[in-house]
Design a protein around this motif. Structure first.
Motif, PDB file in Angstrom:
ATOM      1  N   ASP A 250       0.876  -1.182   0.000  1.00 60.07           N
ATOM      2  CA  ASP A 250       0.000   0.000   0.000  1.00 60.07           C
ATOM      3  C   ASP A 250       0.909   1.227   0.000  1.00 60.07           C
ATOM      4  OD1 ASP A 250      -2.757   1.084   0.293  1.00 60.07           O
ATOM      5  OD2 ASP A 250      -1.896   1.943   2.121  1.00 60.07           O
ATOM      6  N   CYS A 251       0.861   2.040  -1.053  1.00 58.58           N
ATOM      7  CA  CYS A 251       1.929   3.023  -1.249  1.00 58.58           C
ATOM      8  C   CYS A 251       1.423   4.324  -1.886  1.00 58.58           C
ATOM      9  CB  CYS A 251       3.016   2.411  -2.135  1.00 58.58           C
ATOM     10  SG  CYS A 251       2.420   1.814  -3.724  1.00 58.58           S
ATOM     11  N   ASP A 252       2.315   5.310  -1.967  1.00 60.77           N
ATOM     12  CA  ASP A 252       1.967   6.613  -2.559  1.00 60.77           C
ATOM     13  C   ASP A 252       3.124   7.093  -3.456  1.00 60.77           C
ATOM     14  OD1 ASP A 252       3.725   7.101  -0.429  1.00 60.77           O
ATOM     15  OD2 ASP A 252       2.781   8.999   0.121  1.00 60.77           O
ATOM     16  N   PRO A 253       3.408   6.380  -4.549  1.00 60.73           N
ATOM     17  CA  PRO A 253       4.640   6.674  -5.310  1.00 60.73           C
ATOM     18  C   PRO A 253       4.679   8.066  -5.907  1.00 60.73           C
ATOM     19  CG  PRO A 253       3.482   4.692  -6.135  1.00 60.73           C
ATOM     20  CD  PRO A 253       2.580   5.340  -5.165  1.00 60.73           C
ATOM     21  N   GLY A 254       5.782   8.790  -5.633  1.00 64.00           N
ATOM     22  CA  GLY A 254       6.859   8.675  -4.676  1.00 64.00           C
ATOM     23  C   GLY A 254       8.092   7.919  -5.163  1.00 64.00           C
ATOM     24  N   HIS A 255       9.273   8.636  -5.073  1.00 69.51           N
ATOM     25  CA  HIS A 255      10.538   8.068  -5.527  1.00 69.51           C
ATOM     26  C   HIS A 255      10.925   6.797  -4.774  1.00 69.51           C
ATOM     27  CE1 HIS A 255      10.469  12.107  -7.106  1.00 69.51           C
ATOM     28  NE2 HIS A 255      11.445  11.788  -7.939  1.00 69.51           N
ATOM     29  N   ASP A 256      10.835   6.844  -3.457  1.00 73.22           N
ATOM     30  CA  ASP A 256      11.251   5.662  -2.689  1.00 73.22           C
ATOM     31  C   ASP A 256      10.202   4.556  -2.757  1.00 73.22           C
ATOM     32  OD1 ASP A 256       9.731   7.502  -1.207  1.00 73.22           O
ATOM     33  OD2 ASP A 256      10.537   6.852   0.703  1.00 73.22           O
ATOM     34  N   ASP A 257       8.922   4.948  -2.889  1.00 72.93           N
ATOM     35  CA  ASP A 257       7.880   3.929  -3.111  1.00 72.93           C
ATOM     36  C   ASP A 257       8.138   3.177  -4.418  1.00 72.93           C
ATOM     37  OD1 ASP A 257       5.378   4.927  -1.162  1.00 72.93           O
ATOM     38  OD2 ASP A 257       6.565   6.575  -1.962  1.00 72.93           O
ATOM     39  N   ALA A 258       8.611   3.902  -5.433  1.00 69.45           N
ATOM     40  CA  ALA A 258       8.859   3.261  -6.734  1.00 69.45           C
ATOM     41  C   ALA A 258       9.872   2.135  -6.586  1.00 69.45           C
ATOM     42  CB  ALA A 258       9.359   4.298  -7.742  1.00 69.45           C
TER      43      ALA A 258
ATOM     44  N   THR B 291      -1.486  13.818  -4.921  1.00 68.17           N
ATOM     45  CA  THR B 291      -2.906  13.476  -4.916  1.00 68.17           C
ATOM     46  C   THR B 291      -3.093  12.026  -5.360  1.00 68.17           C
ATOM     47  OG1 THR B 291      -3.028  14.248  -7.186  1.00 68.17           O
ATOM     48  CG2 THR B 291      -3.575  15.844  -5.462  1.00 68.17           C
ATOM     49  N   LEU B 292      -4.259  11.475  -5.075  1.00 70.08           N
ATOM     50  CA  LEU B 292      -4.497  10.060  -5.382  1.00 70.08           C
ATOM     51  C   LEU B 292      -4.353   9.768  -6.876  1.00 70.08           C
ATOM     52  CD1 LEU B 292      -5.336   7.289  -4.214  1.00 70.08           C
ATOM     53  CD2 LEU B 292      -7.676   7.874  -4.887  1.00 70.08           C
ATOM     54  N   ASP B 293      -4.887  10.651  -7.727  1.00 67.45           N
ATOM     55  CA  ASP B 293      -4.796  10.369  -9.172  1.00 67.45           C
ATOM     56  C   ASP B 293      -3.338  10.331  -9.620  1.00 67.45           C
ATOM     57  OD1 ASP B 293      -4.650  13.075  -8.659  1.00 67.45           O
ATOM     58  OD2 ASP B 293      -5.581  13.683 -10.544  1.00 67.45           O
ATOM     59  N   LYS B 294      -2.503  11.200  -9.084  1.00 63.71           N
ATOM     60  CA  LYS B 294      -1.088  11.225  -9.493  1.00 63.71           C
ATOM     61  C   LYS B 294      -0.324  10.006  -8.967  1.00 63.71           C
ATOM     62  CE  LYS B 294      -0.678  16.196 -10.219  1.00 63.71           C
ATOM     63  NZ  LYS B 294       0.067  17.435  -9.909  1.00 63.71           N
ATOM     64  N   VAL B 295      -0.516   9.650  -7.708  1.00 62.66           N
ATOM     65  CA  VAL B 295       0.253   8.504  -7.189  1.00 62.66           C
ATOM     66  C   VAL B 295      -0.216   7.202  -7.834  1.00 62.66           C
ATOM     67  CG1 VAL B 295       0.881   9.634  -5.015  1.00 62.66           C
ATOM     68  CG2 VAL B 295      -1.136   8.151  -5.081  1.00 62.66           C
TER      69      VAL B 295
ATOM     70  N   GLY C  70       8.143  16.512  -6.148  1.00 62.32           N
ATOM     71  CA  GLY C  70       7.847  17.258  -7.370  1.00 62.32           C
ATOM     72  C   GLY C  70       6.371  17.294  -7.718  1.00 62.32           C
ATOM     73  N   SER C  71       6.055  18.010  -8.805  1.00 64.14           N
ATOM     74  CA  SER C  71       4.644  18.245  -9.150  1.00 64.14           C
ATOM     75  C   SER C  71       3.964  16.978  -9.651  1.00 64.14           C
ATOM     76  CB  SER C  71       4.526  19.350 -10.187  1.00 64.14           C
ATOM     77  OG  SER C  71       5.162  18.925 -11.378  1.00 64.14           O
ATOM     78  N   THR C  72       4.716  16.024 -10.183  1.00 66.73           N
ATOM     79  CA  THR C  72       4.097  14.761 -10.614  1.00 66.73           C
ATOM     80  C   THR C  72       4.082  13.740  -9.487  1.00 66.73           C
ATOM     81  OG1 THR C  72       6.179  13.722 -11.311  1.00 66.73           O
ATOM     82  CG2 THR C  72       5.018  15.062 -12.961  1.00 66.73           C
ATOM     83  N   GLY C  73       4.880  13.956  -8.463  1.00 66.69           N
ATOM     84  CA  GLY C  73       5.062  12.944  -7.414  1.00 66.69           C
ATOM     85  C   GLY C  73       6.216  12.007  -7.747  1.00 66.69           C
ATOM     86  N   LEU C  74       6.664  12.064  -9.010  1.00 67.95           N
ATOM     87  CA  LEU C  74       7.748  11.174  -9.447  1.00 67.95           C
ATOM     88  C   LEU C  74       8.593  11.935 -10.464  1.00 67.95           C
ATOM     89  CD1 LEU C  74       8.330   8.251  -8.609  1.00 67.95           C
ATOM     90  CD2 LEU C  74       6.991   7.461 -10.571  1.00 67.95           C
ATOM     91  N   ASP C  75       9.005  13.151 -10.056  1.00 64.74           N
ATOM     92  CA  ASP C  75       9.765  14.000 -10.983  1.00 64.74           C
ATOM     93  C   ASP C  75      11.161  13.418 -11.229  1.00 64.74           C
ATOM     94  OD1 ASP C  75       7.642  15.744 -11.107  1.00 64.74           O
ATOM     95  OD2 ASP C  75       8.803  17.521 -10.534  1.00 64.74           O
ATOM     96  N   GLY C  76      11.693  13.754 -12.383  1.00 63.82           N
ATOM     97  CA  GLY C  76      13.025  13.290 -12.774  1.00 63.82           C
ATOM     98  C   GLY C  76      12.978  12.753 -14.190  1.00 63.82           C
ATOM     99  N   PRO C  77      12.776  11.439 -14.354  1.00 61.85           N
ATOM    100  CA  PRO C  77      12.724  10.866 -15.705  1.00 61.85           C
ATOM    101  C   PRO C  77      11.424  11.243 -16.410  1.00 61.85           C
ATOM    102  CG  PRO C  77      12.568   9.151 -14.012  1.00 61.85           C
ATOM    103  CD  PRO C  77      12.620  10.448 -13.301  1.00 61.85           C
ATOM    104  N   SER C  78      11.411  11.088 -17.742  1.00 64.58           N
ATOM    105  CA  SER C  78      10.113  11.248 -18.422  1.00 64.58           C
ATOM    106  C   SER C  78       9.539   9.853 -18.665  1.00 64.58           C
ATOM    107  CB  SER C  78      10.270  12.015 -19.725  1.00 64.58           C
ATOM    108  OG  SER C  78      11.266  11.419 -20.498  1.00 64.58           O
ATOM    109  N   PHE C  79       8.241   9.727 -18.468  1.00 68.16           N
ATOM    110  CA  PHE C  79       7.563   8.436 -18.619  1.00 68.16           C
ATOM    111  C   PHE C  79       6.598   8.513 -19.789  1.00 68.16           C
ATOM    112  CE2 PHE C  79       8.586   8.704 -14.084  1.00 68.16           C
ATOM    113  CZ  PHE C  79       9.115   7.444 -13.832  1.00 68.16           C
ATOM    114  N   SER C  80       6.518   7.418 -20.545  1.00 67.51           N
ATOM    115  CA  SER C  80       5.453   7.371 -21.548  1.00 67.51           C
ATOM    116  C   SER C  80       4.170   6.874 -20.880  1.00 67.51           C
ATOM    117  CB  SER C  80       5.852   6.480 -22.725  1.00 67.51           C
ATOM    118  OG  SER C  80       6.396   5.298 -22.223  1.00 67.51           O
ATOM    119  N   ASP C  81       3.058   6.900 -21.635  1.00 61.16           N
ATOM    120  CA  ASP C  81       1.788   6.497 -21.027  1.00 61.16           C
ATOM    121  C   ASP C  81       1.873   5.056 -20.530  1.00 61.16           C
ATOM    122  OD1 ASP C  81       0.691   8.906 -21.505  1.00 61.16           O
ATOM    123  OD2 ASP C  81      -0.329   8.312 -23.360  1.00 61.16           O
ATOM    124  N   PRO C  82       1.348   4.788 -19.335  1.00 60.26           N
ATOM    125  CA  PRO C  82       1.424   3.423 -18.812  1.00 60.26           C
ATOM    126  C   PRO C  82       0.537   2.463 -19.596  1.00 60.26           C
ATOM    127  CG  PRO C  82       0.150   4.811 -17.339  1.00 60.26           C
ATOM    128  CD  PRO C  82       0.702   5.712 -18.387  1.00 60.26           C
TER     129      PRO C  82
END
Ligand code: BDR
Ligand code: CA
Length: 307
Positions: free
Chosen positions: A8-16, A41-45, A83-95
């Motif tokens: 049960d997590c809120d990713p988050g760099h360390d959650d990842a 926020t929930l939608d972002k994590v 960060g503003s995405t909750g997982l700032d740093g790399p760029s991610f494509s759509d999951p």
């Protein structure tokens, strides 16, 4: 036999990294990933959980979204850290990894019996306990609190601060609880040596290194750390092999009413209060063996064997 786990997590760099450790270590049977509002926020994590599973090739673990806010308080996010995405740093494509229609609590219920590893605010876990009691929960192992100072106020660690009422429900539930707090997660530092070991693990390893580089920057600027602490994987490590994280029995009270101390974990290591211990409290991390396990797990999910 691997231990069945709900993360049960809120990713988050360390959650990842906690997700990759739980999915990639043979001692864990990762049955579900559930998300809770906290770092963002929930939608972002929730999007981030799907992003992490997509880049790591974790396609067989259901993901469900849970509570969008704490039980009684407004949500406090940690965009200053993640960060503003909750997982700032790399760029991610759509999951490409999907989302269950179930609420997190119902997904948890459907995969029980299991150990719950909680690396965000404890809102979902408290809701599970209120709805179903301890039924099916072997143990709750959480990243949160501290035997010392906090990281969001002088007294409180962020996961407990965000939803102290939920934390109080968890610690008073009677379910075996293990608390991995800042006093021990601050031993899990992503040093240049660790970063170098990640960078050679192919594309996934390089993405992890980019995440850690962003995390290093915020920890340097906000807290003056030379290297960032990778909190959440410590709770996963405790389930993988209890000898990685030494614990002692203690009574832990959660401050819900304090004027200056909301969310503090009052850990009675010396038994002043004469109360029965309600938790195992982490006090020491076997740092070299911890990193060996994290690096090996990321190697496993990336398909590249770590040396
Ligand atoms: C905890 O707060 C969050 O920022 C991290 O993901 C970790 O779970 C550390 O206090
Ligand atoms: Ca977290």
């Amino acid at each position: 036999m691997p231990t069945p786990v709900v993360l049960d997590c809120d990713p988050g760099h360390d959650d990842a990294i906690a997700i990759m450790l739980a999915a990639g270590d043979p001692a864990i049977d990762l049955r579900a990933i559930t998300t809770v509002a906290g770092n963002q926020t929930l939608d972002k994590v929730t999007l981030n959980a799907r992003r992490v599973c997509t880049i790591a090739g974790i396609t067989d673990v259901p993901i469900a979204a849970g509570c969008a806010r704490p039980l009684v308080r407004p949500l406090r996010i940690a965009d200053d850290v993640h960060g503003s995405t909750g997982l700032d740093g790399p760029s991610f494509s759509d999951p490409t990894v999907g989302l269950s229609d179930l609420h997190a609590v119902e997904l948890m219920r459907s995969v029980m019996p299991a150990t719950i590893v909680a690396t965000g605010a404890l809102t979902n876990v408290a809701l599970f306990l209120s709805r179903y009691g301890a039924d099916g929960i072997g143990e709750i192992v959480l990243m949160g609190g501290s035997t010392e100072r906090g990281n969001i106020t002088p007294a409180a660690e962020a996961n407990i601060y965000v939803d102290p009422e939920a934390a109080e429900i968890v610690f008073s539930s009677g379910v075996p609880v293990t608390m991995c707090g800042l006093n021990v997660t601050h031993q899990a530092l992503v040093t240049p040596d660790v970063l170098g070991r990640l960078e050679v693990l192919g594309e996934l390893g390089r993405t992890c290194a980019e995440l850690m580089t962003f995390f290093a920057k915020t920890y340097r600027e906000l807290f003056g750390f030379d290297a960032p602490p990778l909190h959440d994987p410590v709770a996963v490590a405790r389930v993988i092999d209890p000898s990685l994280v030494r614990c002692v029995d203690a009574h832990v009270a959660i401050e819900t009413a304090g004027t200056h101390t909301r969310g503090a974990t009052v850990v009675d290591l010396d038994g002043y209060l004469g109360l029965e211990p309600n938790a195992q409290v982490a006090v020491e991390l076997d740092v070299p063996r911890f990193w060996d396990r994290v690096i090996a797990a990321i190697g496993n999910v990336s398909g590249i064997r770590a040396d």
